[in-house]
Design a protein around this motif. Structure first.
Motif, PDB file in Angstrom:
ATOM      1  N   ARG A  22       0.806  -1.223   0.000  1.00 27.07           N
ATOM      2  CA  ARG A  22       0.000   0.000   0.000  1.00 27.07           C
ATOM      3  C   ARG A  22       0.840   1.274   0.000  1.00 27.07           C
ATOM      4  NH1 ARG A  22      -5.342  -0.482   0.467  1.00 27.07           N
ATOM      5  NH2 ARG A  22      -5.520   1.731   0.987  1.00 27.07           N
ATOM      6  N   HIS A  23       2.019   1.226   0.589  1.00 27.10           N
ATOM      7  CA  HIS A  23       2.848   2.426   0.705  1.00 27.10           C
ATOM      8  C   HIS A  23       4.297   2.073   0.384  1.00 27.10           C
ATOM      9  CE1 HIS A  23      -0.443   4.769   2.387  1.00 27.10           C
ATOM     10  NE2 HIS A  23      -0.732   3.728   3.141  1.00 27.10           N
ATOM     11  N   ARG A  60      -5.397   8.285   8.508  1.00 28.96           N
ATOM     12  CA  ARG A  60      -5.607   6.942   9.033  1.00 28.96           C
ATOM     13  C   ARG A  60      -6.331   6.119   7.979  1.00 28.96           C
ATOM     14  NH1 ARG A  60      -8.334   5.841  14.920  1.00 28.96           N
ATOM     15  NH2 ARG A  60      -6.753   7.401  15.422  1.00 28.96           N
ATOM     16  N   GLU A  61      -5.943   4.851   7.858  1.00 28.41           N
ATOM     17  CA  GLU A  61      -6.597   3.926   6.931  1.00 28.41           C
ATOM     18  C   GLU A  61      -6.952   2.645   7.679  1.00 28.41           C
ATOM     19  OE1 GLU A  61      -4.125   4.990   2.802  1.00 28.41           O
ATOM     20  OE2 GLU A  61      -3.805   3.075   3.838  1.00 28.41           O
ATOM     21  N   VAL A  63      -7.983  -1.172   6.595  1.00 27.31           N
ATOM     22  CA  VAL A  63      -8.067  -2.065   5.442  1.00 27.31           C
ATOM     23  C   VAL A  63      -8.121  -3.505   5.949  1.00 27.31           C
ATOM     24  CG1 VAL A  63      -6.766  -0.456   3.995  1.00 27.31           C
ATOM     25  CG2 VAL A  63      -5.553  -2.278   5.216  1.00 27.31           C
ATOM     26  N   GLU A  71      -5.182  -1.350  10.882  1.00 28.27           N
ATOM     27  CA  GLU A  71      -5.360   0.095  11.008  1.00 28.27           C
ATOM     28  C   GLU A  71      -4.001   0.745  10.868  1.00 28.27           C
ATOM     29  OE1 GLU A  71      -7.914   3.218  13.722  1.00 28.27           O
ATOM     30  OE2 GLU A  71      -7.462   1.223  14.523  1.00 28.27           O
TER      31      GLU A  71
END
Length: 246
Positions: A22-23, A60-61, A63, A71
């Protein structure tokens, strides 16, 4: 007996894959919460602090990754000082504790290590103190809740008694942790932080709340709450005043 070391390796590997997916341009990341402390259950989520370059966005995510909720607490390098100051002002220090106690996942340039050191400095300074007006308002509110707790009311209405007991515990914890210049929490972190701040009186409050829930007995919680109020000058009823500010 569970092998917590193997469990932690599994969680760290899954968290590392999540950050990479994701990052991919993250400056570093660490795994916190129950998974980092060997306390995770099959339904526990993964709490991750992810440090982003300044081209990213703090936030904040939540998933789902490999079947488990995760989180992600995202912060750019530039936002960290201001965000840590805000986290301290809330007196809970959620992300501060993530950096302090988390397990590093990746830190190729040392940014996570330096951010952890800053978090530890902020934590060592303690949470922001309550302003006098906030302290007096909380003292007044706790007094009101205590009066409701010991008022016999309708003995058949357990819902009201349980609701009042919850408010008593939360307000008493708010004041007691502030009295000790200690961090507070919500949810499952409230009892943990409360016991860290005052093992004896904190335990009395928690056991008192249980007595209300299990035996409909408000006496122990009321007695512990009175001890908290005594630390702050006693109950506050007549004489309290508050001016509304638009």
């Amino acid at each position: 007996m569970n092998d917590h070391g193997n469990d932690q390796d599994t969680y760290r590997a899954a968290a590392t894959r999540l950050v990479a997916a994701r990052h991919p341009h993250a400056l570093g990341a660490l795994l916190g919460g129950s998974a980092a402390q060997g306390r995770a259950t099959p339904s526990s989520d993964l709490d991750l602090a992810v440090l982003l370059p300044d081209s990213g966005h703090s936030g904040r995510e939540v998933v789902r990754h490999e079947g488990r909720l995760a989180e992600l607490f995202l912060n750019t390098l530039a936002d960290i000082p201001e965000f840590f100051a805000w986290d301290r002002s809330r007196r809970r220090g959620t992300v501060l504790f993530l950096y302090d106690r988390g397990l590093p996942l990746t830190d190729p340039h040392g940014h996570v290590a330096r951010t952890r050191e800053l978090a530890r400095q902020v934590l060592a300074s303690g949470p922001a103190p309550l302003a006098p007006e906030e302290r007096e308002h909380s003292r007044y509110a706790l007094t009101c809740f205590l009066d409701d707790l010991v008022d016999p009311g309708d003995p058949a209405d357990r819902h009201e008694q349980l609701s009042v007991a919850e408010h008593v515990l939360r307000e008493a914890a708010h004041l007691l942790t502030a009295h000790h210049n200690a961090w507070t929490g919500i949810g499952k972190w409230l009892p943990r932080r409360l016991l860290d701040a005052d093992p004896v009186l904190g335990r009395a409050l928690l056991d008192g709340r249980r007595a209300v829930a299990e035996h409909a007995d408000p006496g122990p919680l009321a007695a512990a709450t009175e001890q908290v109020l005594d630390l702050l000058g006693g109950p506050l009823r007549e004489g309290y005043a508050h001016r509304w500010k638009p």
